[in-house]
Enzyme design. Sequence first.
Site, PDB file in Angstrom:
ATOM      1  N   LEU A   6       0.850  -1.233   0.037  1.00 16.23           N
ATOM      2  CA  LEU A   6      -0.240   0.098  -0.261  1.00 16.23           C
ATOM      3  C   LEU A   6       0.979   1.207  -0.006  1.00 16.23           C
ATOM      4  CD1 LEU A   6      -2.783  -1.146   2.542  1.00 16.23           C
ATOM      5  CD2 LEU A   6      -2.666  -1.341   0.130  1.00 16.23           C
ATOM      6  N   ALA A   8      -0.390   4.320  -1.677  1.00 17.64           N
ATOM      7  CA  ALA A   8      -1.022   5.376  -2.039  1.00 17.64           C
ATOM      8  C   ALA A   8      -1.179   6.696  -1.224  1.00 17.64           C
ATOM      9  CB  ALA A   8      -2.337   4.868  -2.448  1.00 17.64           C
ATOM     10  N   ASN A 162      -0.155  -3.993  16.077  1.00 16.48           N
ATOM     11  CA  ASN A 162      -0.510  -4.212  14.484  1.00 16.48           C
ATOM     12  C   ASN A 162       0.688  -3.461  13.808  1.00 16.48           C
ATOM     13  OD1 ASN A 162      -1.176  -4.780  12.274  1.00 16.48           O
ATOM     14  ND2 ASN A 162      -3.172  -3.450  12.243  1.00 16.48           N
ATOM     15  N   HIS A 311      27.962  28.415   2.977  1.00 16.90           N
ATOM     16  CA  HIS A 311      29.033  28.992   3.619  1.00 16.90           C
ATOM     17  C   HIS A 311      28.657  29.285   5.083  1.00 16.90           C
ATOM     18  CE1 HIS A 311      28.800  31.288  -0.094  1.00 16.90           C
ATOM     19  NE2 HIS A 311      27.747  31.610   0.102  1.00 16.90           N
TER      20      HIS A 311
HETATM   21  P1  TTP Z   1      -1.549   5.894   7.107  1.00 17.74           P
HETATM   22  O1  TTP Z   1      -0.437   6.008   7.944  1.00 17.74           O
HETATM   23  O2  TTP Z   1      -2.958   5.637   7.734  1.00 17.74           O
HETATM   24  O3  TTP Z   1      -1.841   7.192   6.200  1.00 17.74           O
HETATM   25  P2  TTP Z   1      -0.855   7.802   5.271  1.00 17.74           P
HETATM   26  O4  TTP Z   1       0.498   7.191   4.966  1.00 17.74           O
HETATM   27  O5  TTP Z   1      -1.443   8.889   4.185  1.00 17.74           O
HETATM   28  O6  TTP Z   1      -0.020   8.900   6.505  1.00 17.74           O
HETATM   29  P3  TTP Z   1      -0.959  10.196   7.112  1.00 17.74           P
HETATM   30  O7  TTP Z   1      -1.696   9.559   8.101  1.00 17.74           O
HETATM   31  O8  TTP Z   1       0.145  11.010   7.658  1.00 17.74           O
HETATM   32  O9  TTP Z   1      -1.859  11.042   6.097  1.00 17.74           O
HETATM   33  O10 TTP Z   1      -1.621   5.020   5.835  1.00 17.74           O
HETATM   34  C1  TTP Z   1      -0.892   3.440   5.924  1.00 17.74           C
HETATM   35  C2  TTP Z   1      -0.398   2.869   5.035  1.00 17.74           C
HETATM   36  O11 TTP Z   1      -1.610   2.730   3.646  1.00 17.74           O
HETATM   37  C3  TTP Z   1       0.600   3.763   4.310  1.00 17.74           C
HETATM   38  O12 TTP Z   1       1.511   2.834   3.623  1.00 17.74           O
HETATM   39  C4  TTP Z   1      -0.050   4.471   3.117  1.00 17.74           C
HETATM   40  C5  TTP Z   1      -1.371   3.379   2.766  1.00 17.74           C
HETATM   41  N1  TTP Z   1      -2.463   4.055   2.363  1.00 17.74           N
HETATM   42  C6  TTP Z   1      -3.240   3.963   1.001  1.00 17.74           C
HETATM   43  O13 TTP Z   1      -2.499   3.230   0.480  1.00 17.74           O
HETATM   44  N2  TTP Z   1      -4.269   4.442   0.863  1.00 17.74           N
HETATM   45  C7  TTP Z   1      -4.998   5.150   1.597  1.00 17.74           C
HETATM   46  O14 TTP Z   1      -6.236   5.541   1.352  1.00 17.74           O
HETATM   47  C8  TTP Z   1      -4.431   5.419   3.075  1.00 17.74           C
HETATM   48  C9  TTP Z   1      -5.165   5.930   4.089  1.00 17.74           C
HETATM   49  C10 TTP Z   1      -3.283   4.763   3.226  1.00 17.74           C
END
Ligand code: TTP
Length: 400
Positions: A6, A8, A162, A311
């Site tokens: 993940l 995104a 988790n 510098h």
């Molecule tokens: P999160 O840590 O919940 O979200 P984020 O990475 O966008 O960070 P923040 O809370 O600072 O905005 O996400 C956990 C993982 O899942 C991370 O690898 C990103 C991914 N993710 C997605 O791919 N799609 C999504 O819609 C969300 C919320 C997260």
Amino acid sequence: TVCVILAAGEGKRMRPLTGSRPKVMLPLAGRPMLEHLLNAVMDAGITDFIFVVGYGEASVRNFFGDGTSKGISIRYVTQKRQQGTGDALMTVRPHVHSQFLLLNGDMVLHSDDIKAMLKTPAPAMGVFTSNHPQDYGVVTMDGDIITGLEEKSLHPKSDLINAGMYLFEPGIFEELETIRPSPRGELELTDALMTYIQNKTLRGVRLSFWADMGSPWDLLGVHEEMMREIIPEHQGVIEEGVIIKGDVQIGSGTVIMSGSYLEGPCIIGADCKIGPHAYIRPGTAIGNACHIGHSSEIKNSIIMDKTNVPHFSYVGDSVIGSGCNLGAGTKIANLRHDKGTIIIGGTDTRRRKFGAVIGDDVLFGINCSVNVGSIIGNHCRIGPHSLVEGKLEDHTVIRR
Ligand code: TTP
């Protein structure tokens, strides 16, 4: 087994660093965060990957391509809007027909733990013992079976969390169909695990090592750990009278000018000019096409491409984006007189030493002072002799 990552999310907590790049492309010991994770999964023997991308997806696709250069296959699925980890996982449903490994893209793992996970019957979840479980999803276990999962509890029932690493069968997609948006308006993957937990079928795999990166100070902490493992390599030109100690990487086209003192572990990218008389201290990773000049000292910091500290400057325990220029004599503080931990916007970084987070394209006049824990947005213009403290939004102009 296919591995779904993940990747995104924007990483809002990483702002301003994620203004022009997704969180997973932030550099950690000179390489994107996601590449370290990918390498660990590859070391565990997996060659088939699906990346769920969205925010800033072009940079991920351009960097990793289809994976052939690494001898693997990478497919991409776009999550149009970042509506939660459950929503992100749903996007891969048409592409996954058997057991798969699912990982959050913003963490680092050891390949031995991934191997152990792959030997466990699905469904399974990676768990890690944390000193501050209240910041995460807290897990309770009975033997190796997960019996409970509670998000960010003020009174955690255990110190197990988790880790954002799962082994699933396609049955997870049916569970995902049943969940509704959480109070923060996202489809949370963890809500879909409740049936497994109630039926006592979700196994926990204890990890020997784990770190995730929510904020810039997390990034710097993990960076420090990863820098210990760099492999020295000297390319470019090293002039006479340069001293190099410990493990140092120097990229092609870089010139290290006379009188400079480099203490490893440190990384200097390609096409940089370092010195004369620059002092680069342990933990520093400098990107490509940077200039660190005369009497500038950089310690334990991440400096991205095309940033200059030309510098008489000091930069310690900081993260600086690309295309910045520190005027002569500009210094960043990294330690409080009372030696307390640095608090940023109400969040305790748990670090005694932390400097500043500076976005992309920030220009400082001469002799600016940046106080500990400052967050400076993208495209700021800081006039000479300014004292910068707290948080500056993108495009802030300080005139003197
Ligand atoms: P999160 O840590 O919940 O979200 P984020 O990475 O966008 O960070 P923040 O809370 O600072 O905005 O996400 C956990 C993982 O899942 C991370 O690898 C990103 C991914 N993710 C997605 O791919 N799609 C999504 O819609 C969300 C919320 C997260």
